[in-house]
Design a protein around this motif. Structure first.
Motif, PDB file in Angstrom:
ATOM      1  N   LYS A   1       7.663  49.393 -59.699  1.00 26.15           N
ATOM      2  CA  LYS A   1       6.914  50.584 -60.337  1.00 26.15           C
ATOM      3  C   LYS A   1       5.732  50.637 -59.293  1.00 26.15           C
TER       4      LYS A   1
ATOM      5  N   ASN B   1      -1.882  45.228 -76.928  1.00 27.52           N
ATOM      6  CA  ASN B   1      -2.688  46.233 -76.313  1.00 27.52           C
ATOM      7  C   ASN B   1      -3.449  45.693 -75.098  1.00 27.52           C
TER       8      ASN B   1
ATOM      9  N   ARG C   1      -9.037  50.666 -58.238  1.00 29.39           N
ATOM     10  CA  ARG C   1      -7.608  51.441 -58.124  1.00 29.39           C
ATOM     11  C   ARG C   1      -6.295  50.618 -58.576  1.00 29.39           C
TER      12      ARG C   1
ATOM     13  N   GLN D   1      -2.813  48.184 -64.993  1.00 31.40           N
ATOM     14  CA  GLN D   1      -3.063  48.374 -66.244  1.00 31.40           C
ATOM     15  C   GLN D   1      -2.201  49.491 -67.235  1.00 31.40           C
ATOM     16  N   ARG D   2      -1.971  50.576 -66.326  1.00 29.80           N
ATOM     17  CA  ARG D   2      -1.319  51.857 -66.603  1.00 29.80           C
ATOM     18  C   ARG D   2       0.345  51.394 -66.616  1.00 29.80           C
ATOM     19  N   GLU D   3       0.673  50.867 -65.789  1.00 28.77           N
ATOM     20  CA  GLU D   3       2.174  50.178 -65.717  1.00 28.77           C
ATOM     21  C   GLU D   3       2.481  48.986 -66.490  1.00 28.77           C
TER      22      GLU D   3
ATOM     23  N   SER E   1      -6.503  49.639 -62.278  1.00 27.75           N
ATOM     24  CA  SER E   1      -6.063  50.744 -63.261  1.00 27.75           C
ATOM     25  C   SER E   1      -4.914  51.179 -63.157  1.00 27.75           C
ATOM     26  N   SER E   2      -4.107  50.988 -61.770  1.00 27.88           N
ATOM     27  CA  SER E   2      -2.676  51.141 -61.806  1.00 27.88           C
ATOM     28  C   SER E   2      -1.807  50.202 -62.499  1.00 27.88           C
TER      29      SER E   2
ATOM     30  N   ALA F   1       1.104  48.506 -69.428  1.00 31.29           N
ATOM     31  CA  ALA F   1       1.031  48.950 -70.953  1.00 31.29           C
ATOM     32  C   ALA F   1       2.627  49.247 -71.366  1.00 31.29           C
ATOM     33  N   GLN F   2       3.420  49.801 -70.310  1.00 33.33           N
ATOM     34  CA  GLN F   2       4.650  50.273 -70.554  1.00 33.33           C
ATOM     35  C   GLN F   2       5.807  49.112 -70.673  1.00 33.33           C
TER      36      GLN F   2
END
Length: 96
Positions: A81, A33, A7, A13-15, A10-11, A17-18
């Motif tokens: 974040k 990427n 988890r 990687q999501r943050e 995943s969190s 990326a921006q």
């Protein structure tokens, strides 16, 4: 990896990326990427695998240097974040 480390990965990687593409602004290698994030069991290190569109050695070196120079800023932005963990893991970037 356990559920919590998955988890967290995943969190992250999501943050990231921006964050990465805002903090590392260089038009010579373009968009970065993030392909995968692996977090250690003790959640002290996160290995981030990334790619760019170019395969030229000088462009890859420039991208790596830019990421390494912005690593502290990227980690601070990530801490802003992601608030549900006590300590943000140390970030290790590797070209994939």
């Amino acid at each position: 990896m356990s559920i919590t480390t998955e988890r967290l990965a995943s969190s992250i990687q999501r943050e990231l990326a921006q964050i990465v593409n805002v903090e590392v602004k260089d038009k010579s290698f373009g968009y970065i990427n993030l392909t995968e994030v692996k977090v250690t069991k003790d959640m002290s290190y996160a290995t981030i695998y990334y790619t760019i569109l170019s395969d030229e050695e000088d462009v890859l070196k420039k991208a790596k240097d830019s990421i390494e120079n912005a690593k502290v800023t990227i980690r601070m932005e990530l801490a802003k974040k992601i608030r549900n963990i006590r300590k943000i893991p140390a970030l290790i970037f590797k070209y994939d």
